[in-house]
Design an enzyme around this catalytic site. Structure first.
Site, PDB file in Angstrom:
ATOM      1  N   CYS A   1      -3.543   2.574  -4.738  1.00  0.00           N
ATOM      2  CA  CYS A   1      -4.486   3.406  -3.977  1.00  0.00           C
ATOM      3  C   CYS A   1      -4.498   4.818  -4.556  1.00  0.00           C
ATOM      4  CB  CYS A   1      -4.099   3.417  -2.499  1.00  0.00           C
ATOM      5  SG  CYS A   1      -5.126   4.528  -1.514  1.00  0.00           S
TER       6      CYS A   1
ATOM      7  N   TYR B   1     -14.952   4.911   7.127  1.00  0.00           N
ATOM      8  CA  TYR B   1     -15.616   3.709   6.614  1.00  0.00           C
ATOM      9  C   TYR B   1     -17.114   3.638   6.897  1.00  0.00           C
ATOM     10  CZ  TYR B   1     -11.010   2.089   5.360  1.00  0.00           C
ATOM     11  OH  TYR B   1      -9.776   1.985   4.773  1.00  0.00           O
TER      12      TYR B   1
ATOM     13  N   HIS C   1       0.853  -1.198   0.000  1.00  0.00           N
ATOM     14  CA  HIS C   1       0.000   0.000   0.000  1.00  0.00           C
ATOM     15  C   HIS C   1       0.887   1.246   0.000  1.00  0.00           C
ATOM     16  CE1 HIS C   1      -2.716   3.076   1.570  1.00  0.00           C
ATOM     17  NE2 HIS C   1      -3.713   2.305   1.176  1.00  0.00           N
TER      18      HIS C   1
ATOM     19  N   HIS D   1      -7.512   0.437  -4.182  1.00  0.00           N
ATOM     20  CA  HIS D   1      -8.333   1.285  -3.315  1.00  0.00           C
ATOM     21  C   HIS D   1      -8.725   2.476  -4.166  1.00  0.00           C
ATOM     22  CE1 HIS D   1      -6.322   0.056   0.780  1.00  0.00           C
ATOM     23  NE2 HIS D   1      -6.949  -0.943   0.191  1.00  0.00           N
TER      24      HIS D   1
ATOM     25  N   ASP E   1     -12.895   3.152  -1.476  1.00  0.00           N
ATOM     26  CA  ASP E   1     -12.163   3.420  -0.240  1.00  0.00           C
ATOM     27  C   ASP E   1     -12.751   4.659   0.421  1.00  0.00           C
ATOM     28  OD1 ASP E   1     -10.222   3.038   1.651  1.00  0.00           O
ATOM     29  OD2 ASP E   1      -8.612   3.970   0.502  1.00  0.00           O
ATOM     30  N   HIS E   2     -12.789   4.638   1.695  1.00  0.00           N
ATOM     31  CA  HIS E   2     -13.326   5.739   2.504  1.00  0.00           C
ATOM     32  C   HIS E   2     -14.672   6.191   1.925  1.00  0.00           C
ATOM     33  CE1 HIS E   2      -8.980   6.653   3.997  1.00  0.00           C
ATOM     34  NE2 HIS E   2      -9.322   5.404   4.079  1.00  0.00           N
TER      35      HIS E   2
HETATM   36  C1  DNO Z   1      -6.802   3.442   5.414  1.00  0.00           C
HETATM   37  C2  DNO Z   1      -6.070   2.356   4.835  1.00  0.00           C
HETATM   38  C3  DNO Z   1      -4.866   1.879   5.624  1.00  0.00           C
HETATM   39  C4  DNO Z   1      -4.289   0.691   4.907  1.00  0.00           C
HETATM   40  C5  DNO Z   1      -3.015   0.174   5.410  1.00  0.00           C
HETATM   41  C6  DNO Z   1      -2.500  -0.863   4.430  1.00  0.00           C
HETATM   42  O1  DNO Z   1      -7.930   3.624   5.155  1.00  0.00           O
HETATM   43  O2  DNO Z   1      -5.831   2.550   3.498  1.00  0.00           O
HETATM   44  O3  DNO Z   1      -5.285   1.443   6.873  1.00  0.00           O
HETATM   45  O4  DNO Z   1      -5.182  -0.361   5.070  1.00  0.00           O
HETATM   46  O5  DNO Z   1      -2.106   1.187   5.514  1.00  0.00           O
HETATM   47  O6  DNO Z   1      -1.523  -1.639   5.005  1.00  0.00           O
END
Ligand code: DNO
Length: 395
Positions: A277, A371, A239, A304, A354-355
């Site tokens: 991401c 989330y 990530h 992501h 994501d988010h």
């Molecule tokens: C946040 C995420 C992080 C991610 C870690 C991956 O929303 O993108 O918690 O899961 O950094 O290891």
């Protein structure tokens, strides 16, 4: 492309049955209750897997496809291949995951702090709330709350003056709040919550570790784990740093295309992959997201998808709606879809929205920061719309 959803486990405010209603089919989860550095057993993983994959009658099936994350302890980041016992424990967890048939594992290599924000509920103009990283507030914390040694040299005079104004205008409660947000490790973090003295101690332990050394430690880690991952048929996905730049004077080494290229060149194993991401990489104006997706396409197994909007000089940003930020999501998805078409069914890219903004009924509920159900569902629906328009029916 496979539609994923991050589920934080049985205590999470969003239940598996609610996840089904979003149309997501693939679960992204981790064993957050096991302390960082302790090996997971096959029994631990099976227990979680059976929660996810035991399907009530007349309900659609969910599959646990991605582990996000198996956390990497500090010792590995600080000592590299010399942190042997920690790497062995990490490999044991990897083996337990693989024994249960899960073949994508996400991890990161950010020292001391994982993803970092200053505001969890920043009210945007729709009335929903978003997460935000306010550079001045962050500097105020670093310079005047943490009082980090060496911090003064790392901010410009103008930044320091603004940070002082911000600090002086903050109430005690606001100072406590930003301290809690920065030090408490946000959900899913792979770092520990810290008090201010512990925070200082951790930072001191990284003295002398620059980007070259941290990168070398990551390479040593990858050299130890990728042969095992390859033999087990697991793809490891790194990530990116969030935000993708140094914080607290610490090195960060997964922020740009060149960072990833250096790791892929050093450890060419096909198991050495990327968690692509857009939210993290997109904070930097010099990261060309579609170009990154094109360049590393075969290494992307997990994505992501979200967007951020840079403010002012670009150091401050907030999380925008998925299609409204600095990310050209259509161009990104075109790249991911063309890679996906080259793959067979079992190895297509898993993506998750994501988010998400905290909106509608989620404003009245306890939610996991970043989330909430409805904001993520909005993002997923928008992404699904793009995929359908591209002729790529997501599964
Ligand atoms: C946040 C995420 C992080 C991610 C870690 C991956 O929303 O993108 O918690 O899961 O950094 O290891």
């Amino acid at each position: 492309m496979r539609q994923g959803w991050r589920w934080f486990g049985p205590e999470a405010p969003v239940t598996l049955d609610e996840v089904r209603q979003t149309g997501a089919t693939n679960i992204v989860s981790s064993l957050h209750h096991i302390p960082i550095g302790c090996a997971w057993t096959e029994g631990d993983v099976r227990e979680r897997q059976s929660m996810i994959e035991t399907t009530p009658s007349n309900r659609s099936h969910l599959k646990w496809s991605v582990v996000e994350s198996i956390p990497i302890p500090d010792a590995v980041k600080r000592k590299g291949g010399r942190a042997k016992a920690e790497i062995e424990a990490w490999i044991a967890s990897l083996e337990a995951v693989a024994a249960c048939g899960i073949s994508i594992v996400c991890y990161n290599f950010m020292p001391v702090v994982d993803w970092t924000r200053t505001d969890l509920d920043y009210v945007i103009d729709t009335g929903a709330t978003a997460m935000r990283f306010d550079h001045e507030k962050f500097a105020a914390f670093d310079l005047f709350v943490l009082k980090r040694t060496g911090a003064t040299q790392q901010y410009s005079a103008a930044d320091t003056a603004r940070a002082r104004d911000v600090y002086e205008a903050m109430s005690e409660a606001e100072i406590d709040e930003v301290t809690r947000i920065i030090t408490s490790a946000l959900p899913g973090s792979t770092t520990e919550p810290l008090s201010i003295p512990q925070f200082r101690e951790k930072l001191a332990a990284y003295a002398g570790i620059d980007a070259a050394r941290l990168r070398q430690h990551l390479i040593e880690f990858l050299e130890a784990v990728t042969p095992v991952a390859e033999a087990l048929g697991v793809k490891l996905t790194l990530h990116p740093d969030d935000p993708p730049r140094s914080l607290f004077g610490l090195p960060r080494i997964a922020s740009t295309a060149e960072d990833y290229a250096a790791l892929f060149n050093a450890v060419p194993s096909a198991s050495n992959g990327m968690c692509y991401c857009t939210g993290s990489l997109g904070v930097r104006a010099d990261n060309d997201l579609p170009a990154i997706a094109r360049r590393f396409a075969p290494r992307i197994h997990f994505a992501h998808l979200r967007a951020t909007k840079r403010e002012g000089d670009g150091h401050t940003f907030h999380e925008s709606a998925h299609l409204e930020g600095d990310v050209d999501m259509v161009a990104v998805l075109k790249e991911l879809v063309s890679e996906d078409r080259r793959r067979n069914a079992g190895s297509t890219i898993v993506f998750r929205s994501d988010h998400g903004h905290r909106m509608l009924d989620d404003l009245n509920k306890d939610v996991t920061p970043g989330y909430p159900a409805i904001g993520r569902l909005r993002g997923l629906a928008e992404l699904r719309g793009i995929l359908c328009a591209l002729g790529a029916q997501p599964t």
